[in-house]
Each structure stands twice: as C-alpha cells, then as structure tokens.
Write a protein that holds these residues in place. Structure first.
Motif, PDB file in Angstrom:
ATOM      1  N   LYS A   1       0.880  -1.096   0.438  1.00 48.49           N
ATOM      2  CA  LYS A   1      -0.372  -0.206   0.192  1.00 48.49           C
ATOM      3  C   LYS A   1       1.081   0.745   0.115  1.00 48.49           C
ATOM      4  O   LYS A   1       1.876   1.455   0.736  1.00 48.49           O
ATOM      5  CB  LYS A   1      -0.813   0.243   1.498  1.00 48.49           C
TER       6      LYS A   1
ATOM      7  N   LEU B   1      -1.362   9.360   4.674  1.00 44.06           N
ATOM      8  CA  LEU B   1      -2.645   9.124   3.402  1.00 44.06           C
ATOM      9  C   LEU B   1      -2.896   8.507   2.595  1.00 44.06           C
ATOM     10  O   LEU B   1      -1.302   7.687   2.798  1.00 44.06           O
ATOM     11  CB  LEU B   1      -2.707  10.624   2.688  1.00 44.06           C
ATOM     12  N   ASP B   2      -3.307   7.483   2.940  1.00 40.08           N
ATOM     13  CA  ASP B   2      -3.909   5.948   1.766  1.00 40.08           C
ATOM     14  C   ASP B   2      -4.006   6.550   0.514  1.00 40.08           C
ATOM     15  O   ASP B   2      -5.511   7.483   0.782  1.00 40.08           O
ATOM     16  CB  ASP B   2      -5.219   5.497   2.818  1.00 40.08           C
ATOM     17  N   GLU B   3      -3.375   6.966  -0.636  1.00 35.97           N
ATOM     18  CA  GLU B   3      -3.664   6.515  -1.837  1.00 35.97           C
ATOM     19  C   GLU B   3      -4.561   5.966  -2.334  1.00 35.97           C
ATOM     20  O   GLU B   3      -5.107   6.910  -3.618  1.00 35.97           O
ATOM     21  CB  GLU B   3      -2.377   6.260  -2.557  1.00 35.97           C
ATOM     22  N   LYS B   4      -5.586   5.254  -1.423  1.00 29.95           N
ATOM     23  CA  LYS B   4      -7.054   4.203  -2.686  1.00 29.95           C
ATOM     24  C   LYS B   4      -7.937   4.954  -1.830  1.00 29.95           C
ATOM     25  O   LYS B   4      -9.151   5.076  -1.821  1.00 29.95           O
ATOM     26  CB  LYS B   4      -7.106   2.906  -2.105  1.00 29.95           C
ATOM     27  N   ARG B   5      -8.075   6.092  -0.552  1.00 30.84           N
ATOM     28  CA  ARG B   5      -9.153   6.402   0.709  1.00 30.84           C
ATOM     29  C   ARG B   5      -9.803   7.155  -0.269  1.00 30.84           C
ATOM     30  O   ARG B   5      -8.797   8.320  -0.786  1.00 30.84           O
ATOM     31  CB  ARG B   5      -8.420   6.581   1.596  1.00 30.84           C
ATOM     32  N   GLN B   6     -10.795   7.972  -0.336  1.00 32.92           N
ATOM     33  CA  GLN B   6     -11.347   9.383  -0.671  1.00 32.92           C
ATOM     34  C   GLN B   6     -11.335  10.171   1.157  1.00 32.92           C
ATOM     35  O   GLN B   6     -11.858   9.730   1.214  1.00 32.92           O
ATOM     36  CB  GLN B   6     -12.958   9.238  -1.581  1.00 32.92           C
ATOM     37  N   TYR B   7     -10.741  11.134   0.549  1.00 29.45           N
ATOM     38  CA  TYR B   7     -11.041  12.094   1.901  1.00 29.45           C
ATOM     39  C   TYR B   7     -11.928  13.600   1.289  1.00 29.45           C
ATOM     40  O   TYR B   7     -11.846  14.308   1.019  1.00 29.45           O
ATOM     41  CB  TYR B   7      -9.196  12.922   2.155  1.00 29.45           C
ATOM     42  N   LYS B   8     -12.918  13.253   3.177  1.00 26.23           N
ATOM     43  CA  LYS B   8     -13.667  15.042   2.429  1.00 26.23           C
ATOM     44  C   LYS B   8     -13.373  15.633   3.657  1.00 26.23           C
ATOM     45  O   LYS B   8     -12.803  15.519   4.800  1.00 26.23           O
ATOM     46  CB  LYS B   8     -14.802  13.852   3.510  1.00 26.23           C
TER      47      LYS B   8
ATOM     48  N   SER C   1      -9.103  13.523  -3.336  1.00 24.00           N
ATOM     49  CA  SER C   1      -8.272  11.910  -3.327  1.00 24.00           C
ATOM     50  C   SER C   1      -7.418  12.034  -2.318  1.00 24.00           C
ATOM     51  O   SER C   1      -7.309  13.101  -1.933  1.00 24.00           O
ATOM     52  CB  SER C   1      -7.572  11.653  -4.623  1.00 24.00           C
ATOM     53  N   ALA C   2      -6.230  11.151  -2.438  1.00 21.84           N
ATOM     54  CA  ALA C   2      -5.310  11.294  -1.417  1.00 21.84           C
ATOM     55  C   ALA C   2      -4.596  12.527  -1.777  1.00 21.84           C
ATOM     56  O   ALA C   2      -3.937  13.489  -1.037  1.00 21.84           O
ATOM     57  CB  ALA C   2      -4.354  10.326  -0.752  1.00 21.84           C
TER      58      ALA C   2
END
Length: 162
Positions: free
Chosen positions: A3, A87-94, A122-123
């Motif tokens: 990851k 930050l996880d590159e695959k995660r979306q952040y609000k 995105s991250a």
C-alpha cells in the motif's frame, strides 16, 4: 503489492479539537478519538480552489478541515511545532468547511449557521494542498514570525520514496 502512503506535514496550530466518533469504536470498545486537521488557507494554496457551492457559499473564504483518527496524527520528534500523518492513496477524504451565523433569529436558543457543502478529494489531491509548491507566499508572510517558526515550509513525500 504494498500500500502506498503519502505523508503530509503541518503545524501544531493546524490540529484542532479532539472529539469522539459517533459510531466507530477503538479496540477497547470506547468511541474512537477523532481530530480536525485544518487545511491551509487560500493564501497558501493559490492555485487550488474549492469554488462556490450550490448555496452560493464561497468555500475558499471558509476555514476547511479533514477529520482523522487522533492516533494517526503524530508529533515530529525533530521539529516539535510540526505534526504529520499518512494518507492512503486509495482512500477518498472529505473536506469540511466551517459554517457562519446566518443572521436569522435563534431557534431554541441556538444561533443558526449556514452549511457549506463538503468536497471529496483523493489522497493525492489532499497532499497537494499541503505541498511546498503551493506555498510560494510563505516567505512573505513569515517575516514577522518568531525564529522557531520561520522554517515551516511543508515537506511532502511518498512513504515508498524513502
């Protein structure tokens, strides 16, 4: 495949209040502690704009933040006024925006606030908000800051690049 994580650095002043998550629990069954990490203001992200939401609210004029688990935000051991997280590159952040009083009469003793629409990023996009390239105005602003805080340019790199 490993990851890929992105590191972002920020000032201790950008870490906001800590609160309990309303649904998630930690390993001991207690509410997960969450903290707000404030996004650099528009003066420090000159080429990134959040725009105007459907209610006509200019989100670039508002304080913005992301919510992160408090146990995922760390103090820098070398520069004690700095913090970091991954930050996880695959995660979306609000990205949330702070509301302002609407000027309407209080309801049940509470002042009504507007509610700017959040933005999902995105991250990688979030990392750009903290990146050094977007902080060209830092040198002009930091002239009146104490020596300890003069070196506050934000360093960003992928964890896999180390």
């Amino acid at each position: 495949m490993k990851k890929r994580l992105f590191a972002i650095n920020f000032s201790t002043k950008q870490k906001g209040e800590i609160s309990d998550h309303r649904t998630y629990k930690d390993k001991d069954g207690n509410p997960l502690k969450m903290c707000k990490v404030y996004i650099p203001s528009k003066d420090f992200r000159s080429d990134i704009s959040f725009g105007i939401d459907k209610n006509g609210i200019d989100r670039d004029e508002r304080r913005a933040y992301i919510n992160l688990p408090n146990n995922a935000v760390f103090e820098d051991k070398v520069r004690e006024w700095r913090m970091y997280t991954y930050l996880d590159e695959k995660r979306q952040y609000k990205i949330h925006f702070v509301g302002r009083p609407t000027g309407e009469a209080p309801l049940d003793g509470k002042v009504p606030f507007d509610k700017p629409e959040p933005v999902i990023v995105s991250a990688e996009e979030l990392m750009k908000l903290y990146s050094r390239e977007n902080h060209e105005k830092v040198k002009d602003v930091k002239e009146s800051v104490p020596d300890k805080e003069k070196n506050t340019e934000i360093m960003v790199r992928s964890k896999t690049e180390r």
